[in-house]
Design a protein around this motif. Structure first.
Motif, PDB file in Angstrom:
ATOM      1  N   ALA A  80       4.548  58.504 -17.099  1.00 21.81           N
ATOM      2  CA  ALA A  80       3.763  59.573 -17.820  1.00 21.81           C
ATOM      3  C   ALA A  80       2.016  58.505 -17.671  1.00 21.81           C
ATOM      4  N   ALA A  81       1.564  57.348 -18.080  1.00 19.57           N
ATOM      5  CA  ALA A  81      -0.598  57.105 -18.141  1.00 19.57           C
ATOM      6  C   ALA A  81      -0.469  57.064 -16.287  1.00 19.57           C
ATOM      7  N   ILE A  82       1.437  56.476 -15.746  1.00 19.54           N
ATOM      8  CA  ILE A  82       0.608  56.836 -14.259  1.00 19.54           C
ATOM      9  C   ILE A  82       0.840  57.843 -13.746  1.00 19.54           C
ATOM     10  N   LEU A  83       1.716  59.151 -13.618  1.00 20.20           N
ATOM     11  CA  LEU A  83       0.981  60.361 -13.497  1.00 20.20           C
ATOM     12  C   LEU A  83       0.176  60.752 -13.511  1.00 20.20           C
ATOM     13  N   ILE A  84      -0.469  60.280 -15.113  1.00 20.05           N
ATOM     14  CA  ILE A  84      -1.662  61.311 -15.472  1.00 20.05           C
ATOM     15  C   ILE A  84      -2.948  60.641 -14.276  1.00 20.05           C
ATOM     16  N   VAL A  85      -3.705  58.950 -14.011  1.00 19.45           N
ATOM     17  CA  VAL A  85      -3.659  58.789 -13.024  1.00 19.45           C
ATOM     18  C   VAL A  85      -3.741  58.745 -12.079  1.00 19.45           C
ATOM     19  N   ILE A  86      -2.515  59.536 -11.582  1.00 17.72           N
ATOM     20  CA  ILE A  86      -2.256  59.595  -9.555  1.00 17.72           C
ATOM     21  C   ILE A  86      -3.107  60.936  -9.892  1.00 17.72           C
ATOM     22  N   PHE A 117      16.643  72.950 -17.797  1.00 14.95           N
ATOM     23  CA  PHE A 117      15.745  72.818 -18.332  1.00 14.95           C
ATOM     24  C   PHE A 117      15.869  71.569 -19.930  1.00 14.95           C
ATOM     25  N   GLY A 118      16.158  72.035 -20.570  1.00 12.45           N
ATOM     26  CA  GLY A 118      16.739  71.704 -22.257  1.00 12.45           C
ATOM     27  C   GLY A 118      16.587  69.812 -21.616  1.00 12.45           C
ATOM     28  N   GLU A 119      17.187  69.389 -20.558  1.00 19.65           N
ATOM     29  CA  GLU A 119      17.147  68.446 -20.337  1.00 19.65           C
ATOM     30  C   GLU A 119      15.713  67.299 -19.774  1.00 19.65           C
ATOM     31  N   ALA A 120      14.859  68.944 -19.611  1.00 19.47           N
ATOM     32  CA  ALA A 120      13.223  68.408 -18.725  1.00 19.47           C
ATOM     33  C   ALA A 120      12.044  68.181 -20.099  1.00 19.47           C
ATOM     34  N   GLY A 121      12.573  69.367 -21.283  1.00 23.95           N
ATOM     35  CA  GLY A 121      12.029  68.575 -22.792  1.00 23.95           C
ATOM     36  C   GLY A 121      12.033  67.368 -22.873  1.00 23.95           C
ATOM     37  N   ARG A 122      12.997  67.520 -22.944  1.00 20.53           N
ATOM     38  CA  ARG A 122      13.796  65.601 -23.780  1.00 20.53           C
ATOM     39  C   ARG A 122      13.015  64.632 -23.229  1.00 20.53           C
ATOM     40  N   PHE A 123      13.196  64.813 -21.990  1.00 25.69           N
ATOM     41  CA  PHE A 123      12.194  64.628 -20.895  1.00 25.69           C
ATOM     42  C   PHE A 123      10.480  64.017 -21.010  1.00 25.69           C
ATOM     43  N   ARG A 159       9.511  62.305 -24.743  1.00 23.75           N
ATOM     44  CA  ARG A 159       9.688  61.192 -24.401  1.00 23.75           C
ATOM     45  C   ARG A 159       8.188  60.108 -23.723  1.00 23.75           C
ATOM     46  N   MET A 160       7.512  61.131 -22.949  1.00 25.49           N
ATOM     47  CA  MET A 160       6.919  60.777 -21.986  1.00 25.49           C
ATOM     48  C   MET A 160       5.532  60.592 -22.926  1.00 25.49           C
ATOM     49  N   VAL A 161       5.339  60.877 -24.214  1.00 27.21           N
ATOM     50  CA  VAL A 161       4.452  61.575 -25.206  1.00 27.21           C
ATOM     51  C   VAL A 161       3.711  60.562 -26.087  1.00 27.21           C
ATOM     52  N   PRO A 162       3.404  59.847 -26.654  1.00 33.23           N
ATOM     53  CA  PRO A 162       1.906  59.993 -25.974  1.00 33.23           C
ATOM     54  C   PRO A 162       2.233  59.083 -24.605  1.00 33.23           C
ATOM     55  N   TYR A 207       9.502  55.112 -19.804  1.00 33.02           N
ATOM     56  CA  TYR A 207       8.850  57.424 -19.602  1.00 33.02           C
ATOM     57  C   TYR A 207       7.204  57.265 -19.856  1.00 33.02           C
ATOM     58  N   ASP A 208       6.833  56.504 -20.989  1.00 35.37           N
ATOM     59  CA  ASP A 208       5.244  56.702 -21.864  1.00 35.37           C
ATOM     60  C   ASP A 208       3.921  56.086 -20.936  1.00 35.37           C
ATOM     61  N   PHE A 209       4.736  54.742 -19.965  1.00 35.40           N
ATOM     62  CA  PHE A 209       4.194  53.961 -19.039  1.00 35.40           C
ATOM     63  C   PHE A 209       3.907  55.309 -17.848  1.00 35.40           C
TER      64      PHE A 209
END
Length: 260
Positions: free
Chosen positions: A235-241, A45-51, A54-57, A231-233
């Motif tokens: 996030a953009a790919i996941l949002i579009v999917i 959970f801690g690693e997921a929070g840091r990950f 890095r995806m924002v924005p 990781y920010d890119f």
């Protein structure tokens, strides 16, 4: 009803309870063997929070690359759906036990089972190795997955039809094709349409994943972004999917409502 009869009516099902207890004990044993612990979960959970941080924005600066990958995924999904559905219909007819003898329906059902036996990502890996990287491997993988799913549902729907309408058409001296057109298809047409819409929706989701193994589509772009730690890119790919899947679900719902 006497008290003794009432007690018998609600007697505990000890075999079922023992089975559930055995299942729970085995789940605990399997968790211990796989090192599934609460401590590891908390670290995760801690690693997921840091990950996620890095995806924002999200970064939409390379929207051309994003649009190109998404367009290829759409093309893979629609081609695979069209070919898969077209091939599934004759396979389903051959697999329907109320229309075909066992020596035809048996092998046809075995072929459907073969198509269903492997995950589509594994099938995509096999096609990538066989015909090389690119969208063709993704299309072939999703065609196999479509046959395994749609042909099974088609065959089961045909087996559930009322035999009276089929017998009435046969009584007129009609051939096999006429029996299909006037005795079988009218009973299952609406279900077929629903199955086809669901498969198109499913292939839209799956087409975003086959690219991870080199079978074309937005999955390849996503995997490359992960390897670059971009990781920010990602996030953009996941949002579009996610937006694409929501839009496809909305369209599918509207189509189902219009056909009812």
């Amino acid at each position: 009803m006497s008290a003794e009869a009432a007690r018998r009516a609600f007697a505990p099902n000890w075999p079922a309870r023992l089975g559930l207890l055995a299942l729970a004990l085995y789940a605990l044993y399997a968790a211990a063997q796989l090192d599934v612990t609460f401590a590891r979960l908390m670290i995760g959970f801690g690693e997921a929070g840091r990950f996620l941080g890095r995806m924002v924005p999200p970064n939409f600066a390379r929207w051309e690359l994003l649009a190109e990958g998404m367009l290829e995924s759409l093309q893979i999904a629609f081609i695979a759906s069209a070919v898969g559905i077209a091939l599934s219909f004759p396979v389903a007819l051959l697999a329907a036990r109320n229309l075909m003898p066992w020596w035809i329906s048996g092998p046809a059902r075995g072929f459907i089972g073969l198509c269903r036996s492997l995950h589509y990502v594994i099938v995509a890996i096999l096609f990538v190795k066989a015909i090389g990287f690119g969208a063709l491997a993704g299309v072939c993988a999703l065609v196999v997955a479509s046959i395994g799913f749609i042909a099974k549902l088609f065959a089961e729907a045909i087996e559930e039809i009322s035999p009276r309408q089929v017998e009435a058409v046969r009584a007129t001296g009609a051939g096999f094709v006429a029996v299909l057109l006037y005795g079988v298809l009218p009973q299952v047409a609406s279900r077929f349409v629903g199955f086809c819409i669901y498969q198109v929706d499913s292939n839209l989701r799956n087409s975003t994943m086959v690219g991870i193994v080199g079978a074309g589509g937005i999955g390849g772009t996503l995997f490359a972004a992960f390897k670059r730690f971009d990781y920010d890119f990602v996030a953009a790919i996941l949002i579009v999917i996610i937006a694409l899947i929501f839009a496809a679900e909305l369209v599918a719902t509207r189509v189902r409502a219009a056909l009812q």
